[in-house]
Design a protein around this motif. Structure first.
Motif, PDB file in Angstrom:
ATOM      1  N   LEU A  87      42.424  40.131  72.795  1.00 54.79           N
ATOM      2  CA  LEU A  87      41.619  39.763  71.623  1.00 54.79           C
ATOM      3  C   LEU A  87      40.162  40.052  71.936  1.00 54.79           C
ATOM      4  CD1 LEU A  87      43.319  36.322  70.906  1.00 54.79           C
ATOM      5  CD2 LEU A  87      43.598  38.429  69.554  1.00 54.79           C
ATOM      6  N   ASP A 110      45.337  32.664  70.760  1.00 59.69           N
ATOM      7  CA  ASP A 110      44.219  32.705  69.814  1.00 59.69           C
ATOM      8  C   ASP A 110      43.969  31.295  69.302  1.00 59.69           C
ATOM      9  OD1 ASP A 110      42.253  33.521  68.121  1.00 59.69           O
ATOM     10  OD2 ASP A 110      43.578  34.470  66.654  1.00 59.69           O
ATOM     11  N   CYS A 140      49.426  38.152  70.520  1.00 61.99           N
ATOM     12  CA  CYS A 140      48.938  36.955  71.195  1.00 61.99           C
ATOM     13  C   CYS A 140      49.861  35.813  70.784  1.00 61.99           C
ATOM     14  CB  CYS A 140      47.492  36.628  70.796  1.00 61.99           C
ATOM     15  SG  CYS A 140      47.300  36.303  69.031  1.00 61.99           S
TER      16      CYS A 140
END
Ligand SMILES: [Zn+2]
Length: 338
Positions: A87, A110, A140
């Protein structure tokens, strides 16, 4: 003392590897939004899977499918994501034990901030939109509320190899389900891009060496104890363990002590193969340095060949070394430098 040099140094290469039967099933499964683990002889389920039991070393091939939901077992907050991390906003690195698994998988989680993450929290996989059969097919993990108020899953509808993956979007604690691991067009290999970013500082001794090279001079350092002259200097004698500081100019001529013939063309290197790479003991040095030998057919290079550096315009290092035309050095003069 002059300023010590430093410069960015990037070591980057594609690492191509075959994956074997278990990793092939795991990676291909991710492409199909299926998370596979392996079942060990004593009934544990390992996710990510391995090919050999870490306790007994037995080969293990019994694949099972686990849920795309799980529990965070530990985590660390990443305040400043770096290039190519999962990310580009701050996230947690988390170990997630997927429901049905006995071990945890490392991936990104996240979350809005570290206050939103805790050990024991429930999470689920966010799949990448485009999946290729790689760990990054899991984009994620994300927080997931599966408290009893939510619609519970219909456990009776679970079917081991069902093409209907919708149940993964709700997810739930589930028992691992046996899986054949068979998919069409399985992943058999991966190319993992390895990249190491350094800020490299060569230190005092090599800074002086490099600065002298810019003037086409080879300056080493002599050990005050054993009197050996190190080129390039490292700032200390590795034999005596004492600092070196006396600067000694050596070369420019030298002797080939050993060499190899390079037959594989290196990427981004515009040198025709075959060519010779050699250890060269510069006159006055007690350590050989590396250099390419040019100006002579590769199959005529020999131990004892006398050479001199060839500089290209503006270069900090000799481009290569070429024969001087002097008679070959006697073996006894360099036998201690091999
Ligand atoms: Zn010494």
């Amino acid at each position: 003392m002059p300023d010590v040099l430093k410069a960015p140094l990037v070591v980057e290469f594609p690492f191509t590897r075959s994956v074997g039967p278990v990793q092939s099933a795991f990676l291909t499964g991710l492409r199909e939004r299926v998370v596979l683990g392996v079942r060990t002889g004593d009934g544990r389920t390992l996710v990510p899977p391995v090919e050999y039991d870490p306790v007994t070393a037995e080969e293990i091939r019994d694949l099972v499918e686990v849920a795309p939901t799980g529990t965070v077992t530990t985590w660390a907050w990443n305040h400043a994501p770096r290039r190519d991390q999962p990310l580009d906003t701050p996230f947690a690195w988390a170990l997630v034990r997927l429901d049905g698994a006995d071990t945890a998988l490392l991936h990104a989680l996240d979350a809005p901030g570290p206050d939103a993450v805790h050990t024991g929290m429930r999470v689920r996989i966010r799949w990448a939109e485009e999946r290729t059969g790689a760990i990054t097919d899991i984009a994620c993990f994300e927080p997931y509320d599966d408290s009893p108020d939510d619609d519970g899953p219909d456990v009776d509808s679970l079917d081991g190899n069902s093409p209907d993956r919708d149940r993964h979007d709700v997810g739930s604690p589930a028992e691992p389900i046996a899986h054949t691991g068979e998919f069409t067009d399985p992943v058999t290999g991966i190319i993992a891009a390895a990249r190491l970013d350094y800020t490299y500082s060569p230190g005092r001794a090599q800074t002086a060496y490099i600065n002298a090279l810019a003037e086409h001079r080879n300056v080493g350092e002599r050990c005050p104890s054993c009197r050996k002259v190190y080129v390039p200097p490292r700032g200390a004698c590795p034999t005596c363990g004492v600092a070196t500081s006396e600067q000694v100019e050596v070369g420019p001529h030298g002797t080939v002590t050993t060499f190899c013939i390079v037959n594989i063309k290196a990427k981004n290197l515009d040198i025709e193969v075959p060519y010779v790479y050699a250890h060269i003991a510069l006159d006055g040095a007690d350590l050989a340095l590396h250099g390419r030998i040019g100006g002579i057919p590769y199959d005529q290079v020999r131990m004892g060949l006398r050479v001199e550096p060839v500089w290209t315009q503006g270069a900090r290092y000799p481009d290569h070394y070429r024969p001087t035309g002097e008679p070959d050095a006697d073996y006894d003069t360099y036998r201690e430098l091999l």
